[in-house]
Design a protein around this motif. Structure first.
Motif, short mmCIF file in Angstrom:
data_model
loop_
_atom_site.label_atom_id
_atom_site.label_comp_id
_atom_site.label_asym_id
_atom_site.label_seq_id
_atom_site.Cartn_x
_atom_site.Cartn_y
_atom_site.Cartn_z
N THR A 105 -15.37 11.65 -22.11
CA THR A 105 -16.40 10.86 -22.37
C THR A 105 -16.55 9.40 -21.84
O THR A 105 -17.30 8.99 -21.17
N GLN A 106 -15.13 8.91 -21.69
CA GLN A 106 -15.23 7.68 -21.48
C GLN A 106 -15.32 7.65 -19.64
O GLN A 106 -16.20 6.66 -19.15
N THR A 108 -16.97 10.03 -18.04
CA THR A 108 -18.47 10.11 -17.73
C THR A 108 -19.31 8.77 -17.90
O THR A 108 -20.22 8.54 -17.16
N THR A 109 -19.32 8.37 -19.05
CA THR A 109 -19.73 6.78 -19.07
C THR A 109 -19.77 5.96 -17.82
O THR A 109 -20.63 5.33 -17.35
N MET A 110 -18.55 6.10 -17.61
CA MET A 110 -18.28 5.10 -16.30
C MET A 110 -18.80 5.71 -15.10
O MET A 110 -19.48 4.79 -14.31
N TYR A 111 -18.88 6.95 -14.95
CA TYR A 111 -19.62 7.63 -13.74
C TYR A 111 -21.32 7.20 -13.99
O TYR A 111 -21.73 7.12 -12.90
N MET A 112 -21.78 7.28 -14.94
CA MET A 112 -23.16 6.91 -15.07
C MET A 112 -23.23 5.29 -14.74
O MET A 112 -24.32 5.04 -14.27
N GLY A 113 -22.41 4.53 -14.67
CA GLY A 113 -22.46 3.03 -14.44
C GLY A 113 -22.26 2.83 -13.02
O GLY A 113 -22.44 1.79 -12.77
N SER A 115 -23.13 1.95 -9.64
CA SER A 115 -24.43 1.60 -8.98
C SER A 115 -24.33 1.30 -7.57
O SER A 115 -25.13 1.50 -6.81
N GLU B 8 -15.65 2.71 -8.64
CA GLU B 8 -15.64 3.32 -9.94
C GLU B 8 -15.11 4.76 -9.59
O GLU B 8 -14.32 5.41 -10.40
#
Lengths: 169, 103
Positions: A105-106, A108-113, A115, B8
Protein backbone atom coordinates in the motif's frame (compact mmCIF):
# COMPACT_ATOMS: atom_id res chain seq x y z
CA UNK A 1 9.50 6.19 -24.22
CA UNK A 2 13.17 6.86 -24.28
CA UNK A 3 16.20 4.63 -23.99
CA UNK A 4 16.67 5.29 -20.26
CA UNK A 5 13.12 4.03 -19.62
CA UNK A 6 13.94 0.86 -21.55
CA UNK A 7 17.09 0.30 -19.50
CA UNK A 8 15.26 0.99 -16.25
CA UNK A 9 12.39 -1.40 -17.03
CA UNK A 10 14.63 -4.26 -18.19
CA UNK A 11 17.03 -3.90 -15.24
CA UNK A 12 14.25 -3.37 -12.70
CA UNK A 13 12.14 -6.34 -13.83
CA UNK A 14 15.19 -8.62 -13.85
CA UNK A 15 16.22 -7.34 -10.39
CA UNK A 16 12.77 -8.03 -8.93
CA UNK A 17 12.54 -11.44 -10.62
CA UNK A 18 15.98 -12.55 -9.41
CA UNK A 19 15.21 -11.33 -5.87
CA UNK A 20 11.99 -13.39 -5.88
CA UNK A 21 13.90 -16.47 -7.10
CA UNK A 22 16.45 -15.86 -4.33
CA UNK A 23 13.92 -16.00 -1.52
CA UNK A 24 11.60 -18.59 -3.08
CA UNK A 25 13.87 -21.34 -4.43
CA UNK A 26 14.48 -24.41 -2.28
CA UNK A 27 18.04 -25.03 -3.44
CA UNK A 28 20.50 -22.62 -1.74
CA UNK A 29 22.92 -22.65 -4.70
CA UNK A 30 20.20 -21.48 -7.11
CA UNK A 31 19.32 -18.77 -4.61
CA UNK A 32 22.93 -17.62 -4.42
CA UNK A 33 23.34 -17.55 -8.21
CA UNK A 34 20.16 -15.51 -8.71
CA UNK A 35 21.40 -13.15 -6.00
CA UNK A 36 24.55 -12.64 -8.09
CA UNK A 37 22.30 -11.73 -11.04
CA UNK A 38 20.40 -9.35 -8.74
CA UNK A 39 23.64 -7.59 -7.78
CA UNK A 40 24.62 -7.21 -11.43
CA UNK A 41 21.23 -5.67 -12.23
CA UNK A 42 21.69 -3.23 -9.35
CA UNK A 43 25.09 -2.27 -10.73
CA UNK A 44 23.33 -1.49 -14.03
CA UNK A 45 20.76 0.65 -12.20
CA UNK A 46 23.60 2.55 -10.53
CA UNK A 47 25.02 3.22 -13.99
CA UNK A 48 21.69 4.71 -15.11
CA UNK A 49 22.02 7.07 -12.12
CA UNK A 50 25.54 8.20 -13.15
CA UNK A 51 27.19 6.38 -10.23
CA UNK A 52 30.00 4.68 -12.14
CA UNK A 53 32.31 4.16 -9.16
CA UNK A 54 29.60 2.50 -7.06
CA UNK A 55 28.59 0.25 -9.97
CA UNK A 56 32.15 -1.08 -10.19
CA UNK A 57 32.37 -1.45 -6.39
CA UNK A 58 29.01 -3.26 -6.37
CA UNK A 59 30.27 -5.87 -8.82
CA UNK A 60 33.64 -6.23 -7.07
CA UNK A 61 32.48 -6.34 -3.45
CA UNK A 62 29.00 -7.84 -3.62
CA UNK A 63 28.99 -10.07 -6.69
CA UNK A 64 32.68 -10.87 -6.24
CA UNK A 65 33.76 -11.07 -2.62
CA UNK A 66 30.58 -11.57 -0.58
CA UNK A 67 28.89 -14.05 -2.92
CA UNK A 68 32.07 -16.14 -3.24
CA UNK A 69 32.06 -16.38 0.57
CA UNK A 70 28.38 -17.37 0.62
CA UNK A 71 28.81 -20.01 -2.09
CA UNK A 72 31.87 -21.39 -0.28
CA UNK A 73 29.87 -21.79 2.93
CA UNK A 74 26.91 -23.39 1.12
CA UNK A 75 29.18 -25.93 -0.55
CA UNK A 76 31.14 -26.55 2.67
CA UNK A 77 27.96 -27.39 4.57
CA UNK A 78 26.66 -29.62 1.72
CA UNK A 79 23.06 -28.55 2.22
CA UNK A 80 20.08 -30.34 0.77
CA UNK A 81 16.84 -28.73 -0.32
CA UNK A 82 14.86 -27.09 2.44
CA UNK A 83 12.03 -29.33 3.65
CA UNK A 84 8.53 -27.91 3.76
CA UNK A 85 7.09 -27.24 7.19
CA UNK A 86 4.09 -29.25 8.38
CA UNK A 87 1.70 -26.38 9.05
CA UNK A 88 0.86 -24.29 6.03
CA UNK A 89 -0.03 -21.00 7.73
CA UNK A 90 2.15 -20.33 10.71
CA UNK A 91 2.61 -17.18 12.73
CA UNK A 92 5.68 -15.98 10.85
CA UNK A 93 3.90 -16.16 7.50
CA UNK A 94 1.01 -14.09 8.85
CA UNK A 95 3.44 -11.42 10.03
CA UNK A 96 5.23 -11.54 6.66
CA UNK A 97 1.94 -11.11 4.77
CA UNK A 98 1.06 -8.19 7.04
CA UNK A 99 4.39 -6.49 6.36
CA UNK A 100 4.10 -7.09 2.63
CA UNK A 101 0.56 -5.69 2.55
CA UNK A 102 1.60 -2.55 4.42
CA UNK A 103 4.55 -1.90 2.17
CA UNK A 104 2.55 -2.65 -1.01
CA UNK A 105 0.00 0.00 0.00
CA UNK A 106 2.88 2.35 0.74
CA UNK A 107 4.41 2.07 -2.70
CA UNK A 108 1.07 2.17 -4.51
CA UNK A 109 0.40 5.50 -2.80
CA UNK A 110 3.89 6.55 -3.87
CA UNK A 111 3.01 5.50 -7.43
CA UNK A 112 -0.13 7.65 -7.29
CA UNK A 113 2.06 10.60 -6.38
CA UNK A 114 4.28 10.33 -9.50
CA UNK A 115 3.81 13.68 -11.15
CA UNK A 116 7.00 14.61 -12.98
CA UNK A 117 6.77 12.91 -16.36
CA UNK A 118 9.98 14.43 -17.67
CA UNK A 119 12.73 14.03 -15.14
CA UNK A 120 16.26 15.22 -15.72
CA UNK A 121 19.29 14.27 -13.72
CA UNK A 122 21.18 17.45 -12.79
CA UNK A 123 24.41 17.85 -14.77
CA UNK A 124 26.50 17.89 -11.60
CA UNK A 125 25.45 14.27 -10.93
CA UNK A 126 27.85 13.14 -13.68
CA UNK A 127 30.69 14.77 -11.77
CA UNK A 128 29.40 13.47 -8.41
CA UNK A 129 29.55 9.82 -9.46
CA UNK A 130 33.19 9.82 -10.48
CA UNK A 131 35.80 8.10 -8.34
CA UNK A 132 37.76 11.36 -8.22
CA UNK A 133 35.06 13.41 -6.48
CA UNK A 134 34.05 10.53 -4.19
CA UNK A 135 37.69 10.09 -3.13
CA UNK A 136 38.08 13.80 -2.56
CA UNK A 137 35.04 13.87 -0.25
CA UNK A 138 36.00 10.61 1.45
CA UNK A 139 39.48 11.74 2.42
CA UNK A 140 38.55 15.25 3.51
CA UNK A 141 35.01 15.53 4.80
CA UNK A 142 34.39 11.91 5.78
CA UNK A 143 37.88 10.98 6.99
CA UNK A 144 36.86 9.95 10.53
CA UNK A 145 34.04 7.57 9.41
CA UNK A 146 36.45 6.15 6.82
CA UNK A 147 39.00 5.33 9.51
CA UNK A 148 36.23 3.90 11.69
CA UNK A 149 35.25 1.60 8.80
CA UNK A 150 38.81 0.31 8.59
CA UNK A 151 38.71 -0.45 12.34
CA UNK A 152 35.37 -2.23 11.85
CA UNK A 153 36.85 -4.39 9.09
CA UNK A 154 39.80 -5.37 11.31
CA UNK A 155 37.37 -6.33 14.10
CA UNK A 156 35.31 -8.34 11.59
CA UNK A 157 38.38 -10.22 10.33
CA UNK A 158 39.48 -11.09 13.89
CA UNK A 159 35.92 -12.06 14.82
CA UNK A 160 35.55 -14.34 11.79
CA UNK A 161 38.86 -16.09 12.58
CA UNK A 162 37.99 -16.53 16.26
CA UNK A 163 34.50 -17.83 15.50
CA UNK A 164 35.62 -20.36 12.90
CA UNK A 165 38.50 -21.75 15.00
CA UNK A 166 37.80 -25.23 16.27
CA UNK A 167 38.81 -24.75 19.90
CA UNK A 168 39.55 -21.69 21.97
CA UNK A 169 43.06 -22.23 23.31
CA UNK B 1 18.68 16.36 -23.78
CA UNK B 2 18.16 12.80 -22.66
CA UNK B 3 15.00 12.28 -20.60
CA UNK B 4 15.64 10.33 -17.41
CA UNK B 5 13.37 8.08 -15.39
CA UNK B 6 11.58 9.95 -12.55
CA UNK B 7 12.97 9.34 -9.11
CA UNK B 8 9.67 7.91 -7.84
CA UNK B 9 10.21 4.85 -10.01
CA UNK B 10 13.53 4.17 -8.36
CA UNK B 11 11.92 4.57 -4.93
CA UNK B 12 9.09 2.18 -5.88
CA UNK B 13 11.60 -0.37 -7.17
CA UNK B 14 13.62 -0.15 -3.97
CA UNK B 15 10.44 -0.47 -1.84
CA UNK B 16 9.53 -3.64 -3.76
CA UNK B 17 13.03 -5.02 -3.20
CA UNK B 18 12.77 -4.22 0.51
CA UNK B 19 9.41 -6.04 0.69
CA UNK B 20 10.90 -9.10 -1.01
CA UNK B 21 13.85 -9.08 1.38
CA UNK B 22 11.70 -8.75 4.51
CA UNK B 23 9.37 -11.53 3.33
CA UNK B 24 12.44 -13.71 2.80
CA UNK B 25 13.73 -13.01 6.32
CA UNK B 26 10.36 -13.81 7.87
CA UNK B 27 9.45 -16.93 5.89
CA UNK B 28 12.68 -18.85 5.32
CA UNK B 29 14.31 -21.18 7.86
CA UNK B 30 17.74 -21.61 6.26
CA UNK B 31 20.12 -19.19 7.97
CA UNK B 32 22.10 -18.55 4.76
CA UNK B 33 18.91 -17.63 2.84
CA UNK B 34 17.93 -15.27 5.66
CA UNK B 35 21.39 -13.74 5.37
CA UNK B 36 20.93 -13.28 1.60
CA UNK B 37 17.52 -11.66 2.18
CA UNK B 38 19.21 -9.16 4.50
CA UNK B 39 21.64 -8.40 1.66
CA UNK B 40 18.65 -7.70 -0.64
CA UNK B 41 17.24 -5.28 1.94
CA UNK B 42 20.61 -3.53 2.31
CA UNK B 43 20.82 -3.21 -1.47
CA UNK B 44 17.35 -1.67 -1.72
CA UNK B 45 18.40 1.00 0.78
CA UNK B 46 21.57 1.53 -1.26
CA UNK B 47 19.47 2.10 -4.39
CA UNK B 48 17.43 4.74 -2.54
CA UNK B 49 20.63 6.46 -1.41
CA UNK B 50 22.10 6.46 -4.93
CA UNK B 51 18.90 7.78 -6.52
CA UNK B 52 18.66 10.64 -4.03
CA UNK B 53 22.36 11.42 -4.50
CA UNK B 54 21.97 11.46 -8.28
CA UNK B 55 18.85 13.62 -8.35
CA UNK B 56 20.37 16.11 -5.91
CA UNK B 57 23.70 16.12 -7.77
CA UNK B 58 25.49 15.41 -4.51
CA UNK B 59 28.26 13.00 -3.48
CA UNK B 60 27.21 12.44 0.14
CA UNK B 61 24.65 9.72 -0.62
CA UNK B 62 27.16 7.73 -2.62
CA UNK B 63 29.65 7.90 0.25
CA UNK B 64 26.99 6.49 2.57
CA UNK B 65 26.46 3.63 0.10
CA UNK B 66 30.21 3.02 0.26
CA UNK B 67 29.99 2.74 4.06
CA UNK B 68 26.96 0.45 3.86
CA UNK B 69 28.90 -1.84 1.52
CA UNK B 70 31.84 -1.96 3.96
CA UNK B 71 29.50 -2.82 6.84
CA UNK B 72 27.80 -5.47 4.67
CA UNK B 73 31.19 -7.05 3.93
CA UNK B 74 32.05 -7.15 7.65
CA UNK B 75 28.61 -8.58 8.37
CA UNK B 76 29.11 -11.26 5.71
CA UNK B 77 32.41 -12.40 7.20
CA UNK B 78 31.14 -12.57 10.80
CA UNK B 79 27.68 -13.89 9.90
CA UNK B 80 29.00 -16.76 7.81
CA UNK B 81 31.52 -17.62 10.54
CA UNK B 82 28.60 -17.80 12.98
CA UNK B 83 26.71 -20.07 10.55
CA UNK B 84 29.75 -22.36 10.33
CA UNK B 85 30.14 -22.48 14.14
CA UNK B 86 26.41 -23.19 14.44
CA UNK B 87 26.63 -26.05 11.95
CA UNK B 88 29.63 -27.50 13.76
CA UNK B 89 27.88 -27.51 17.13
CA UNK B 90 24.27 -28.25 16.20
CA UNK B 91 24.55 -30.04 12.82
CA UNK B 92 21.81 -27.77 11.43
CA UNK B 93 21.45 -24.24 10.09
CA UNK B 94 17.65 -24.16 10.20
CA UNK B 95 16.84 -21.36 12.58
CA UNK B 96 13.74 -23.05 14.02
CA UNK B 97 15.84 -25.99 15.20
CA UNK B 98 18.21 -23.68 17.09
CA UNK B 99 16.49 -22.53 20.27
CA UNK B 100 19.49 -22.09 22.53
CA UNK B 101 18.68 -18.48 23.44
CA UNK B 102 14.91 -18.99 23.58
CA UNK B 103 13.23 -19.40 26.94
Amino acid sequence: MSLSYLFFIVLGVLAIASAIVTIAHKNPIVSAMSLVLHFFMLAGLYLTLNAQFLAVIQVLVYAGAIMVLVVFVIMLLNLSDEAQLKEKLNFRKIIAAFFALGLITQFTTMYMGVSSKNAFLPPQSIEAGKAQSIGKELFSHYLVPFEAISLLLVVAIIGAIVLSKRRYE
Amino acid sequence: MLIDVPQEYYLILSAMMFVIGSVGVLTRRNAIIIFMSIEIMLNSVNLTFVSFAAFMGDTAGQIFVFFVMAVAAAEAAVGLAIVLALFRNKKTIYVDEVSLMKW
